[in-house]
Design a protein around this motif. Structure first.
Motif, PDB file in Angstrom:
ATOM      1  N   VAL A 216       0.853  -1.193   0.000  1.00 13.95           N
ATOM      2  CA  VAL A 216       0.000   0.000   0.000  1.00 13.95           C
ATOM      3  C   VAL A 216       0.885   1.237   0.000  1.00 13.95           C
ATOM      4  O   VAL A 216       1.711   1.409   0.902  1.00 13.95           O
ATOM      5  CB  VAL A 216      -0.924   0.047   1.240  1.00 13.95           C
ATOM      6  N   ILE A 217       0.734   2.064  -1.021  1.00 15.40           N
ATOM      7  CA  ILE A 217       1.462   3.329  -1.062  1.00 15.40           C
ATOM      8  C   ILE A 217       0.477   4.436  -0.699  1.00 15.40           C
ATOM      9  O   ILE A 217      -0.521   4.640  -1.406  1.00 15.40           O
ATOM     10  CB  ILE A 217       2.092   3.550  -2.459  1.00 15.40           C
ATOM     11  N   TRP A 218       0.721   5.105   0.410  1.00 17.34           N
ATOM     12  CA  TRP A 218      -0.187   6.144   0.925  1.00 17.34           C
ATOM     13  C   TRP A 218       0.241   7.486   0.355  1.00 17.34           C
ATOM     14  O   TRP A 218       1.394   7.891   0.512  1.00 17.34           O
ATOM     15  CB  TRP A 218      -0.139   6.172   2.453  1.00 17.34           C
ATOM     16  N   LYS A 219      -0.698   8.169  -0.293  1.00 17.20           N
ATOM     17  CA  LYS A 219      -0.338   9.400  -1.021  1.00 17.20           C
ATOM     18  C   LYS A 219      -1.232  10.563  -0.622  1.00 17.20           C
ATOM     19  O   LYS A 219      -2.269  10.376   0.006  1.00 17.20           O
ATOM     20  CB  LYS A 219      -0.540   9.166  -2.529  1.00 17.20           C
ATOM     21  N   ASP A 220      -0.871  11.750  -1.126  1.00 18.80           N
ATOM     22  CA  ASP A 220      -1.715  12.930  -0.895  1.00 18.80           C
ATOM     23  C   ASP A 220      -2.777  13.078  -1.984  1.00 18.80           C
ATOM     24  O   ASP A 220      -3.419  14.107  -2.107  1.00 18.80           O
ATOM     25  CB  ASP A 220      -0.856  14.199  -0.811  1.00 18.80           C
ATOM     26  N   VAL A 221      -2.911  12.053  -2.833  1.00 19.48           N
ATOM     27  CA  VAL A 221      -3.972  12.039  -3.855  1.00 19.48           C
ATOM     28  C   VAL A 221      -4.839  10.799  -3.601  1.00 19.48           C
ATOM     29  O   VAL A 221      -4.397   9.868  -2.929  1.00 19.48           O
ATOM     30  CB  VAL A 221      -3.387  11.964  -5.293  1.00 19.48           C
ATOM     31  N   ILE A 222      -6.043  10.783  -4.173  1.00 13.21           N
ATOM     32  CA  ILE A 222      -6.964   9.685  -3.850  1.00 13.21           C
ATOM     33  C   ILE A 222      -6.654   8.406  -4.624  1.00 13.21           C
ATOM     34  O   ILE A 222      -7.345   7.406  -4.476  1.00 13.21           O
ATOM     35  CB  ILE A 222      -8.444  10.093  -4.083  1.00 13.21           C
ATOM     36  N   GLY A 223      -5.602   8.430  -5.430  1.00  9.84           N
ATOM     37  CA  GLY A 223      -5.208   7.247  -6.183  1.00  9.84           C
ATOM     38  C   GLY A 223      -4.453   7.693  -7.419  1.00  9.84           C
ATOM     39  O   GLY A 223      -4.003   8.852  -7.495  1.00  9.84           O
ATOM     40  N   VAL A 224      -4.311   6.791  -8.373  1.00  7.69           N
ATOM     41  CA  VAL A 224      -3.711   7.173  -9.653  1.00  7.69           C
ATOM     42  C   VAL A 224      -4.790   7.918 -10.439  1.00  7.69           C
ATOM     43  O   VAL A 224      -5.909   7.426 -10.581  1.00  7.69           O
ATOM     44  CB  VAL A 224      -3.235   5.934 -10.432  1.00  7.69           C
ATOM     45  N   GLN A 282     -11.626   6.449   1.075  1.00  8.20           N
ATOM     46  CA  GLN A 282     -11.347   6.155  -0.343  1.00  8.20           C
ATOM     47  C   GLN A 282     -10.452   4.930  -0.455  1.00  8.20           C
ATOM     48  O   GLN A 282      -9.425   4.863   0.224  1.00  8.20           O
ATOM     49  CB  GLN A 282     -10.608   7.339  -0.974  1.00  8.20           C
ATOM     50  N   LYS A 283     -10.838   4.019  -1.328  1.00 10.27           N
ATOM     51  CA  LYS A 283     -10.049   2.779  -1.439  1.00 10.27           C
ATOM     52  C   LYS A 283      -8.899   2.910  -2.444  1.00 10.27           C
ATOM     53  O   LYS A 283      -8.098   2.000  -2.617  1.00 10.27           O
ATOM     54  CB  LYS A 283     -10.954   1.596  -1.827  1.00 10.27           C
ATOM     55  N   GLY A 284      -8.844   4.033  -3.160  1.00  8.28           N
ATOM     56  CA  GLY A 284      -7.706   4.289  -4.038  1.00  8.28           C
ATOM     57  C   GLY A 284      -7.743   3.517  -5.339  1.00  8.28           C
ATOM     58  O   GLY A 284      -8.802   3.089  -5.803  1.00  8.28           O
ATOM     59  N   THR A 285      -6.556   3.320  -5.905  1.00  7.67           N
ATOM     60  CA  THR A 285      -6.425   2.592  -7.180  1.00  7.67           C
ATOM     61  C   THR A 285      -5.803   1.233  -6.913  1.00  7.67           C
ATOM     62  O   THR A 285      -4.836   1.126  -6.158  1.00  7.67           O
ATOM     63  CB  THR A 285      -5.527   3.389  -8.148  1.00  7.67           C
ATOM     64  N   TRP A 286      -6.363   0.242  -7.546  1.00  5.46           N
ATOM     65  CA  TRP A 286      -5.905  -1.142  -7.365  1.00  5.46           C
ATOM     66  C   TRP A 286      -5.143  -1.538  -8.621  1.00  5.46           C
ATOM     67  O   TRP A 286      -5.693  -1.505  -9.724  1.00  5.46           O
ATOM     68  CB  TRP A 286      -7.131  -2.031  -7.150  1.00  5.46           C
ATOM     69  N   ILE A 287      -3.869  -1.905  -8.449  1.00  6.12           N
ATOM     70  CA  ILE A 287      -3.049  -2.282  -9.606  1.00  6.12           C
ATOM     71  C   ILE A 287      -2.666  -3.753  -9.451  1.00  6.12           C
ATOM     72  O   ILE A 287      -2.070  -4.141  -8.434  1.00  6.12           O
ATOM     73  CB  ILE A 287      -1.785  -1.409  -9.688  1.00  6.12           C
ATOM     74  N   ALA A 288      -3.054  -4.564 -10.428  1.00  9.82           N
ATOM     75  CA  ALA A 288      -2.785  -6.001 -10.322  1.00  9.82           C
ATOM     76  C   ALA A 288      -2.663  -6.588 -11.725  1.00  9.82           C
ATOM     77  O   ALA A 288      -2.834  -5.877 -12.727  1.00  9.82           O
ATOM     78  CB  ALA A 288      -3.896  -6.686  -9.539  1.00  9.82           C
TER      79      ALA A 288
END
Ligand code: ADP
Ligand code: ASP
Ligand code: MG
Length: 415
Positions: A216-224, A282-288
Motif C-alpha cells: 500500500v502506497i499512501w499518497k496525498d492524492v486519492i489514487g492514480v 477512499q479505497k484508491g487505485t488497485w493495480i494487479a
C-alpha cells in the motif's frame, strides 16, 4: 503480511506524523513493514547541502542549518524536552557535519549519497520514536543493513540475492517495522541511493522478498489519476489498472509511482494499492495482473525541465550504429535518462533528464566526436491511448520541437 509506504508529503509536519500514527494504529494488527521517505522537502534541502559542499560554496553551513532547524522544530512539536530522540537526531546531523569537514571527493554522486541519505534516517528515527511514545511498539530497521547494492551512486542497482537473505534474516514479520526508503549500502559499507523518488521501489523490494499480500502506497492524492493534478485540471481517479499499463505510465514519467517499483511486484503477483493518507474512506487505485483500465481513459503525463541534445557527425556523415552506441555510453556515464530518441540521416535527438551539474561535462565529452546542440528547460508531454483532437487542443499555441507517436502513445517535446 503487508508493506506500507509513506512518502515525504505524509510526514511533512507534526500533524502529518500524527496522522500516520493514526493510520498505523488502525492497521496495527497487520504488523506491516513501513517504508518512510525523508520529511517534506528535506531531500531537496539536503541535495542543496551536497551540491554546495561539492562546489565548495560558502553557504554550506547555512543550507545545513535549514535542515537542522526544520528537524529541531519538528521535534519540539512532538516530544517533551529531554526525550532521547533529540540526541538521536542530533547525532545523525553531526554525521553530516563531519562529512562536510572533509575535502569533497571528485565524485558528486558519491558525496550526494552520503549526505542526502540522512533525510530518511532522520524521518524514520522521529516517526519510530513518536510511535513508541504513544504506545505503538515497533522495530526501527536500518535499511542499509538489508538493502544491498552495487556502487553506482545516485542510482544504485540492487543485489537481490544478498538483499533477500539479509531481509529474511533481519525483519521480524510479527512486529511492526519502521525503515527507510531510497537508501541502500555497498559491500564496502558506503551508503547508496536508488534514485529520486526511490522509496516506492524500496517498498516493492521489501514486499517482494517478504512475499507480502499487498503493498500500500499512501499518497496525498486519492489514487492514480488520469493526469498529474498539478498541471491538468479535473484529473479523474482510475479505479483499476493492470501492471502493464502502470509500468507504461511510470516509464513515461507519471510521477505518482517510481518506474522500478512495478516490475518486482508484477513478477511476484503482489498487488499494489495507491490510496490517500488523508481520506481513509477512499479505497484508491488497485493495480494487479490482468486488470482492465477502469474507467477507460487517456492518460496525460508531463515531464518538466527536459534537455534536448542533438548530435551530428562532425563531417556531416550519416549517423549510424557505432555513433549511437558511443553516444549512449556517454549519456549513461553522466547519469542522463533518455526519455525520447529521434534519428534522422545526419542527426540524432535526445530528450533527457540530466542533472545541471552534469550537462557541461556531457556536452564537452560528446563534442569530441560530434557537433552538439543543447536546448534546456523544455516540457515533454506523453499521452497514452490518445485522441488526436484532445492532443491538438492541449498543444494549441505551443512551440513543438519533436513529436513521436505509435498506435497507443504520443510524445511531444515543446517549449
Ligand atoms: P510521495 O509523498 O509518496 O513522495 P509524490 O509527491 O512523489 O508522493 O507523489 C504524489 C504526487 O504525484 C501527487 O501529489 C501528484 O501531484 C503527482 N502525480 C503525478 N501524476 C499523477 C497521477 N497520474 N495521479 C496521481 N498523482 C499524480
Ligand atoms: N526522499 C527521496 C526523494 O524525495 C525518496 C522518496 O521520497 O521516494 O526523492
Ligand atoms: Mg515523492
Amino acid at each position: 503480511m503487508k508493506v506500507f509506504k509513506f512518502g515525504g508529503a505524509s510526514v511533512k509536519d507534526a500533524e502529518s506524523v500524527k496522522n500516520v500514527a493514526r493510520i498505523l494504529t488502525k492497521y496495527k494488527d497487520d504488523k506491516p513493514l513501513v517504508v518512510i521517505s525523508a520529511m517534506g522537502k528535506m531531500t531537496n534541502a539536503l541535495e542543496e547541502v551536497a551540491r554546495a559542499f561539492y562546489l565548495k560554496q560558502d553557504d554550506v553551513s547555512e543550507k545545513l542549518n535549514f535542515v537542522k532547524d526544520f528537524h529541531s522544530n519538528f521535534l519540539k512539536e512532538l516530544f517533551e524536552e529531554n526525550h532521547p530522540v533529540f540526541d538521536a537526531v542530533s547525532n545523525l546531523l553531526v554525521e553530516i557535519e563531519w562529512a562536510l569537514e572533509n575535502e569533497p571527493r571528485p565524485d558528486y554522486p558519491f558525496e550526494y549519497d552520503q549526505i542526502v541519505s540522512v533525510g530518511e534516517l532522520l524521518s524514520t528515527t522521529i516517526v519510530s520514536a513518536y510511535l513508541k511514545e504513544i504506545g505503538i511498539d515497533n522495530d526501527w530497521l536500518d535499511a542499509r543493513d538489508v538493502v544491498k547494492t552495487d556502487n553506482k551512486h545516485q542510482s544504485a542497482i540492487i543485489n537481490w540475492e544478498l538483499t533477500t537473505s539479509c531481509i529474511k534474516e533481519k525483519v521480524n514479520t510479527n512486529r511492526l517495522t519502521i525503515t527507510q526508503g531510497f537508501i541502500g549500502c555497498t559491500s564496502e559499507n558506503f551508503t547508496t541511493t536508488l534514485g529520486r523518488e526511490g522509496s516506492d521501489y524500496s517498498a516493492a523490494i521489501f514486499a517482494t522478498v517478504l512475499g507480502a499480500k499487498k503493498l500500500v502506497i499512501w499518497k496525498d492524492v486519492i489514487g492514480v489519476l488520469h493526469a498529474d493534478p498539478r498541471y491538468f485540471e479535473d484529473a479523474q481517479k482510475v479505479e483499476k489498472l493492470s501492471f502493464q499499463e502502470a509500468i507504461e505510465l511510470a516509464f513515461y514519467g507519471a510521477s505518482v509511482i517510481h518506474p522500478k517499483t512495478l516490475q518486482p511486484l508484477k513478477r511476484n503477483r503482489i498487488p499494489l494499492q495507491v490510496r490517500s493518507f488523508i481520506d481513509l474512506e477512499q479505497k484508491g487505485t488497485w493495480i494487479a495482473e490482468d486488470e482492465a483500465i477502469v474507467p477507460e481513459t487517456s492518460f496525460y503525463i508531463l515531464k518538466k525541465n527536459q534537455t534536448l541534445l542533438s548530435i551530428s557527425a562532425s563531417d556531416l556523415d550519416f549517423i549510424v550504429e557505432n555513433h549511437l552506441s558511443a553516444a549512449f555510453l556517454t549519456l549513461a556515464k553522466y547519469n542522463a535518462k533518455v526519455n525520447l530518441v529521434q534519428n534522422s540521416a545526419v542527426s540524432c535527438y535526445f530528450a533527457l533528464d540530466v542533472d545541471d551539474l552534469q550537462i557541461d561535462g556531457l556536452v564537452e565529452e560528446l563534442s569530441k566526436d560530434f557537433k552538439v546542440k543543447c536546448v534546456r528547460g523544455l516540457d515533454l508531454m506523453t499521452v497514452r491511448h490518445y485522441k488526436n483532437e484532445e492532443v491538438d487542443k492541449i498543444l494549441e499555441g505551443k512551440d513543438v520541437l519533436l513529436t513521436q507517436k505509435n498506435k497507443t502513445t504520443i510524445q511531444v517535446l515543446h517549449k
